[in-house]
Design a protein around this motif. Structure first.
Motif, PDB file in Angstrom:
ATOM      1  N   ILE A  30      -9.290   5.744  -5.978  1.00 44.79           N
ATOM      2  CA  ILE A  30      -7.817   4.148  -5.978  1.00 44.79           C
ATOM      3  C   ILE A  30      -8.376   4.024  -3.962  1.00 44.79           C
ATOM      4  O   ILE A  30      -8.210   5.334  -3.233  1.00 44.79           O
ATOM      5  CB  ILE A  30      -6.696   4.313  -5.908  1.00 44.79           C
ATOM      6  N   TYR A  31      -9.075   2.942  -3.713  1.00 50.75           N
ATOM      7  CA  TYR A  31      -9.718   3.287  -2.234  1.00 50.75           C
ATOM      8  C   TYR A  31      -8.983   1.866  -1.723  1.00 50.75           C
ATOM      9  O   TYR A  31      -8.094   1.611  -2.406  1.00 50.75           O
ATOM     10  CB  TYR A  31     -11.186   2.459  -1.778  1.00 50.75           C
ATOM     11  N   SER A  72     -20.578   3.163  -5.397  1.00 48.92           N
ATOM     12  CA  SER A  72     -19.470   4.336  -6.103  1.00 48.92           C
ATOM     13  C   SER A  72     -19.802   5.843  -4.977  1.00 48.92           C
ATOM     14  O   SER A  72     -20.481   5.873  -5.467  1.00 48.92           O
ATOM     15  CB  SER A  72     -19.681   4.372  -7.347  1.00 48.92           C
ATOM     16  N   PRO A  73     -18.290   6.050  -4.223  1.00 53.47           N
ATOM     17  CA  PRO A  73     -18.822   6.656  -2.881  1.00 53.47           C
ATOM     18  C   PRO A  73     -18.694   8.543  -3.335  1.00 53.47           C
ATOM     19  O   PRO A  73     -18.697   9.173  -2.851  1.00 53.47           O
ATOM     20  CB  PRO A  73     -17.847   6.447  -1.996  1.00 53.47           C
ATOM     21  N   GLY A  74     -17.314   7.833  -5.144  1.00 51.85           N
ATOM     22  CA  GLY A  74     -17.821   9.695  -4.847  1.00 51.85           C
ATOM     23  C   GLY A  74     -16.563   9.927  -4.758  1.00 51.85           C
ATOM     24  O   GLY A  74     -15.852  11.337  -4.590  1.00 51.85           O
ATOM     25  N   GLY A  75     -15.409   8.822  -4.564  1.00 52.55           N
ATOM     26  CA  GLY A  75     -14.535   9.269  -3.735  1.00 52.55           C
ATOM     27  C   GLY A  75     -13.350   9.137  -2.779  1.00 52.55           C
ATOM     28  O   GLY A  75     -13.910   8.857  -1.455  1.00 52.55           O
ATOM     29  N   ALA A  76     -12.749   8.562  -2.832  1.00 55.24           N
ATOM     30  CA  ALA A  76     -11.627   7.485  -2.020  1.00 55.24           C
ATOM     31  C   ALA A  76     -10.969   8.737  -0.513  1.00 55.24           C
ATOM     32  O   ALA A  76     -11.313   8.260   0.457  1.00 55.24           O
ATOM     33  CB  ALA A  76     -10.094   7.268  -2.392  1.00 55.24           C
ATOM     34  N   SER A  77     -10.926   9.637  -0.603  1.00 49.59           N
ATOM     35  CA  SER A  77     -10.044  10.641  -0.091  1.00 49.59           C
ATOM     36  C   SER A  77     -11.835  10.900   0.977  1.00 49.59           C
ATOM     37  O   SER A  77     -11.243  11.503   2.263  1.00 49.59           O
ATOM     38  CB  SER A  77     -10.084  11.976  -0.052  1.00 49.59           C
ATOM     39  N   LYS A  78     -13.092  11.408   0.873  1.00 46.87           N
ATOM     40  CA  LYS A  78     -13.806  11.029   1.700  1.00 46.87           C
ATOM     41  C   LYS A  78     -14.493  10.675   2.453  1.00 46.87           C
ATOM     42  O   LYS A  78     -15.205  10.254   3.451  1.00 46.87           O
ATOM     43  CB  LYS A  78     -15.093  12.362   1.046  1.00 46.87           C
ATOM     44  N   LYS A 100       1.092  -1.099   0.061  1.00 51.21           N
ATOM     45  CA  LYS A 100      -0.082   0.193   0.002  1.00 51.21           C
ATOM     46  C   LYS A 100       0.875   1.546  -0.207  1.00 51.21           C
ATOM     47  O   LYS A 100       0.705   2.038   1.271  1.00 51.21           O
ATOM     48  CB  LYS A 100      -1.327  -0.433   1.238  1.00 51.21           C
ATOM     49  N   ASP A 101       2.278   1.098  -1.048  1.00 47.62           N
ATOM     50  CA  ASP A 101       2.623   2.342  -1.197  1.00 47.62           C
ATOM     51  C   ASP A 101       1.897   3.605  -1.454  1.00 47.62           C
ATOM     52  O   ASP A 101       2.162   4.785  -0.582  1.00 47.62           O
ATOM     53  CB  ASP A 101       3.226   2.371  -2.104  1.00 47.62           C
ATOM     54  N   LYS A 102       0.554   4.041  -2.261  1.00 52.13           N
ATOM     55  CA  LYS A 102      -0.442   5.129  -2.475  1.00 52.13           C
ATOM     56  C   LYS A 102       0.205   5.925  -3.174  1.00 52.13           C
ATOM     57  O   LYS A 102      -0.190   7.226  -3.435  1.00 52.13           O
ATOM     58  CB  LYS A 102      -1.024   5.645  -0.646  1.00 52.13           C
ATOM     59  N   ALA A 103       1.628   5.925  -3.680  1.00 52.09           N
ATOM     60  CA  ALA A 103       1.144   6.763  -5.187  1.00 52.09           C
ATOM     61  C   ALA A 103       0.804   6.850  -5.622  1.00 52.09           C
ATOM     62  O   ALA A 103       0.493   8.006  -6.542  1.00 52.09           O
ATOM     63  CB  ALA A 103       3.003   6.122  -5.463  1.00 52.09           C
ATOM     64  N   CYS A 104      -0.220   6.056  -5.919  1.00 55.56           N
ATOM     65  CA  CYS A 104      -0.890   5.630  -7.323  1.00 55.56           C
ATOM     66  C   CYS A 104      -2.428   6.204  -6.926  1.00 55.56           C
ATOM     67  O   CYS A 104      -2.765   7.128  -7.604  1.00 55.56           O
ATOM     68  CB  CYS A 104      -1.771   4.197  -7.090  1.00 55.56           C
ATOM     69  N   ILE A 151      -9.541  -0.346  -7.390  1.00 58.29           N
ATOM     70  CA  ILE A 151      -9.703   0.861  -7.992  1.00 58.29           C
ATOM     71  C   ILE A 151     -11.200   0.414  -7.896  1.00 58.29           C
ATOM     72  O   ILE A 151     -11.787  -0.202  -8.505  1.00 58.29           O
ATOM     73  CB  ILE A 151      -8.747   0.524  -9.465  1.00 58.29           C
ATOM     74  N   GLN A 152     -12.159   2.106  -8.007  1.00 55.85           N
ATOM     75  CA  GLN A 152     -13.878   1.974  -7.992  1.00 55.85           C
ATOM     76  C   GLN A 152     -13.946   2.116  -9.373  1.00 55.85           C
ATOM     77  O   GLN A 152     -13.350   2.804 -10.390  1.00 55.85           O
ATOM     78  CB  GLN A 152     -13.979   2.919  -7.670  1.00 55.85           C
ATOM     79  N   THR A 153     -14.298   0.352 -10.252  1.00 61.59           N
ATOM     80  CA  THR A 153     -14.280   0.750 -11.684  1.00 61.59           C
ATOM     81  C   THR A 153     -15.022   1.996 -12.370  1.00 61.59           C
ATOM     82  O   THR A 153     -14.879   2.335 -13.804  1.00 61.59           O
ATOM     83  CB  THR A 153     -14.559  -0.847 -12.197  1.00 61.59           C
ATOM     84  N   GLU A 154     -16.284   2.095 -11.705  1.00 63.42           N
ATOM     85  CA  GLU A 154     -17.433   3.268 -12.527  1.00 63.42           C
ATOM     86  C   GLU A 154     -16.310   4.202 -12.264  1.00 63.42           C
ATOM     87  O   GLU A 154     -17.248   5.602 -12.613  1.00 63.42           O
ATOM     88  CB  GLU A 154     -18.737   2.308 -11.445  1.00 63.42           C
ATOM     89  N   GLU A 155     -15.895   4.675 -11.431  1.00 61.49           N
ATOM     90  CA  GLU A 155     -14.515   6.352 -11.318  1.00 61.49           C
ATOM     91  C   GLU A 155     -13.557   6.378 -11.778  1.00 61.49           C
ATOM     92  O   GLU A 155     -13.228   7.136 -11.996  1.00 61.49           O
ATOM     93  CB  GLU A 155     -14.791   6.537  -9.772  1.00 61.49           C
ATOM     94  N   CYS A 156     -12.951   5.006 -11.929  1.00 62.92           N
ATOM     95  CA  CYS A 156     -11.653   5.221 -12.970  1.00 62.92           C
ATOM     96  C   CYS A 156     -12.082   5.589 -14.194  1.00 62.92           C
ATOM     97  O   CYS A 156     -13.473   5.376 -15.227  1.00 62.92           O
ATOM     98  CB  CYS A 156     -11.402   3.670 -12.956  1.00 62.92           C
TER      99      CYS A 156
END
Length: 109
Positions: free
Chosen positions: A26-27, A81-87, A13-17, A35-40
Motif C-alpha cells: 500500500i503506497y 512494482s517496486p517491491g515494497g512501499a516502505s522503501k 490517508k489514515d494509514k492503518a491499512c 494498492i499495488q495489484t501485483e504485490e497484493c
C-alpha cells in the motif's frame, strides 16, 4: 482479483491499512493511498482496519467508485512494482481521477 482503495480515503490517508499489510503493497500518493495489484496477496488484512471504509475487494467495489480500480492500477503504470512501499516512501503525485477532485473535507459538520 485484488483490493481497491476508493474515494473515502482521499485527503484522509489514515494509514492503518499500511500497518496491517503483511506484504507492504500500500503506497502513499499526495492525497490518497494506492494498492499495488501485483504485490497484493489478497489477504484482506487492510479492509477491516480502515476507519473510513475505503477499502473493498474488487468484486465488492460500489458502482459509484468503480473508477477507483482503474486509478489504483494506472497509478503504478510508470512506477511498476517496486517491491515494497516502505522503501519507496511517499510518491508526490496522484492518479488524475484523484488529483482533480476538490479538496475533501472530512469530519466537518
Amino acid at each position: 482479483m485484488t483490493y481497491v482503495i476508493a474515494q473515502p480515503c482521499v485527503d484522509v490517508k489514515d494509514k492503518a491499512c499500511v500497518d496491517e499489510c503483511p506484504v507492504d503493497c500500500i503506497y502513499e500518493g499526495e492525497r490518497a493511498m494506492y494498492i499495488q495489484t501485483e504485490e497484493c496477496v489478497d489477504c484482506g488484512a487492510c479492509e477491516p482496519v480502515c476507519p473510513v471504509e475505503a477499502i473493498y475487494y474488487e468484486e465488492d467495489l460500489p458502482q459509484q467508485w468503480s473508477e477507483y480500480h482503474r486509478a489504483n492500477v494506472e497509478f503504478f503504470s510508470e512506477l511498476g512494482s517496486p517491491g515494497g512501499a516502505s522503501k519507496v516512501g511517499p510518491i508526490h503525485k496522484d492518479h488524475p481521477l484523484i488529483a482533480t477532485l476538490p479538496l475533501q473535507v472530512h469530519g466537518a459538520e
